[in-house]
Write an enzyme that holds these catalytic residues in place. Structure first.
Site, PDB file in Angstrom:
ATOM      1  N   ASP A  23       0.822  -1.215   0.000  1.00 47.40           N
ATOM      2  CA  ASP A  23       0.000   0.000   0.000  1.00 47.40           C
ATOM      3  C   ASP A  23       0.863   1.275   0.000  1.00 47.40           C
ATOM      4  O   ASP A  23       0.683   2.163   0.839  1.00 47.40           O
ATOM      5  CB  ASP A  23      -0.907   0.031   1.248  1.00 47.40           C
ATOM      6  N   GLU A 235     -11.453   0.073  -3.124  1.00 53.65           N
ATOM      7  CA  GLU A 235     -10.587   0.638  -2.074  1.00 53.65           C
ATOM      8  C   GLU A 235      -9.402   1.323  -2.743  1.00 53.65           C
ATOM      9  O   GLU A 235      -9.347   1.439  -3.958  1.00 53.65           O
ATOM     10  CB  GLU A 235     -10.117  -0.464  -1.114  1.00 53.65           C
TER      11      GLU A 235
HETATM   12  O1  FUB Z   1      -3.192  -3.577   3.552  1.00 53.39           O
HETATM   13  C1  FUB Z   1      -4.488  -3.796   4.024  1.00 53.39           C
HETATM   14  C2  FUB Z   1      -5.490  -3.470   2.975  1.00 53.39           C
HETATM   15  O2  FUB Z   1      -5.249  -4.258   1.813  1.00 53.39           O
HETATM   16  C3  FUB Z   1      -5.444  -2.057   2.469  1.00 53.39           C
HETATM   17  O3  FUB Z   1      -5.977  -1.127   3.349  1.00 53.39           O
HETATM   18  C4  FUB Z   1      -6.169  -2.238   1.186  1.00 53.39           C
HETATM   19  O4  FUB Z   1      -6.081  -1.148   0.313  1.00 53.39           O
HETATM   20  C5  FUB Z   1      -5.529  -3.491   0.648  1.00 53.39           C
HETATM   21  O5  FUB Z   1      -4.326  -3.225  -0.002  1.00 53.39           O
END
Ligand code: FUB
Length: 336
Positions: A23, A235
């Site tokens: 991320d 997301e």
């Molecule tokens: O790293 C945890 C979660 O996985 C992140 O918040 C999302 O965007 C995904 O990458």
């Protein structure tokens, strides 16, 4: 194609290999690249669609003199035990600079198991950061991305469905009932859930307004539908500007694309334009886009170093190009 073959043919290698990182939110501060990633660890928590196996407990900041240089790990910048309101799961963070102070924005579950977004402050871009005693008022869900506009205003983009809980806030109140990741999602023919945007207060510690929906429209100006899994928001929000236009980019989650949509204002609306990154090894995809010395770069992650373990990822970087019409050329993370 097996995992070894994919690893050999990856277009980029992990920036660091002594820890797992994911991320990546990259920024240029004082002429140097700073990367704010998640710090992946083996939790031995069984896999589920809520992402319970992503049980990260601290943040490390990486820096690079330029995109080809060796990345330096500056050690633990903030630990879960130093965040008074948080209980677990330090997920994807971002950072911003203002007046010589650095702000780390991060999601975590509070003591009731509800994702909130917090902020921690430091005089150094690499920390250590001191967390505020409470999360940001009216914050919820995950994946904050903080964007500084040309007029000096800062905006936070955020949200994530399934384990990120965005669907539980559809009515404006947190719906606690229904533990599964699919409860409260729209039906396939309904508009998909929107990412959220809120302008930050001058001190960057609170919102100035209630979070608003960020509309992502199709080529005919209609909202992208929930059933349009290849294009709907899941997301991993990010915002950059290019030649006067606002580019909102995001992950489609279960279809594994990083896509983008273009608009004329930080609040949108945005029109879906295309794909930035084809699927990587591992379930999640999450990125950032940053300009350095006149060139553009995509920071992203994959699970090639862990040979496909979804929650043990590694941050990478590759060049990104906008064509003469401002369209981003799609990147395949593995050469043919
Ligand atoms: O790293 C945890 C979660 O996985 C992140 O918040 C999302 O965007 C995904 O990458």
């Amino acid at each position: 194609m097996d995992i070894q073959q994919l690893k050999r043919k990856a277009i980029s290698q992990p920036l660091v290999e002594h820890i797992y990182t994911a991320d990546p939110s990259a920024h240029v501060f004082n002429g140097k690249i700073f990367i704010y990633p998640s710090h992946d660890v083996e939790s031995n928590i069984p896999f589920d669609d809520l992402g319970s196996h992503f049980a990260m407990e601290d943040y490390h900041v990486l820096s690079m003199e330029d995109p080809g240089a060796k990345a330096v790990d500056h050690g633990c910048a903030l630990h879960l035990s130093e965040v008074p309101w948080a209980s677990q799961q330090l997920w994807a963070p971002d950072a911003a600079e203002k007046d010589g102070n650095y702000y780390l924005f991060f999601p975590a579950k509070d003591k009731e198991g509800v994702f909130r977004i917090g902020v921690a402050v430091s005089e150094s871009p690499v920390g250590p950061f001191t967390a505020q005693p409470e999360p940001i008022n009216n914050s919820f869900s995950i994946d904050p991305a903080v964007f500084k506009d040309s007029d000096g205003s800062y905006y936070m983009y955020f949200g994530g469905i399934w384990g990120g809980q965005l669907q539980r806030w559809r009515t404006g109140q947190f719906k606690a009932e229904g533990e599964g990741p699919f409860a409260h999602l729209p039906a396939d023919m309904e508009p998909a859930l929107c990412p959220k945007v809120a302008r930050l207060r001058d001190d960057l510690l609170e919102f100035t307004e209630l979070p608003r929906d960020l509309q992502i429209l199709d080529e005919k100006g209609r909202p992208i539908l929930e059933g349009d899994k290849d294009r709907r928001f899941f997301e991993a929000s990010w915002m950059h500007t290019y030649k006067g236009k606002y580019y909102f980019s995001y992950s489609t989650g279960d279809t594994h694309f990083i896509c983008y949509a273009i608009g004329d204002s930080p609040y949108g609306p945005f029109t879906y334009t295309g794909r930035i990154l084809e699927p990587v090894i591992g379930w999640t995809s999450h990125h950032s886009i940053c300009e350095f010395n006149g060139k553009w770069y995509l920071f992203y992650h994959d699970s090639s170093l862990s040979e496909g373990v979804t929650h043990l990822r590694s941050v990478k970087v590759t060049e990104l190009n906008h064509d003469e019409n401002g369209r981003i050329q799609t990147i395949d993370p593995y050469s043919k």
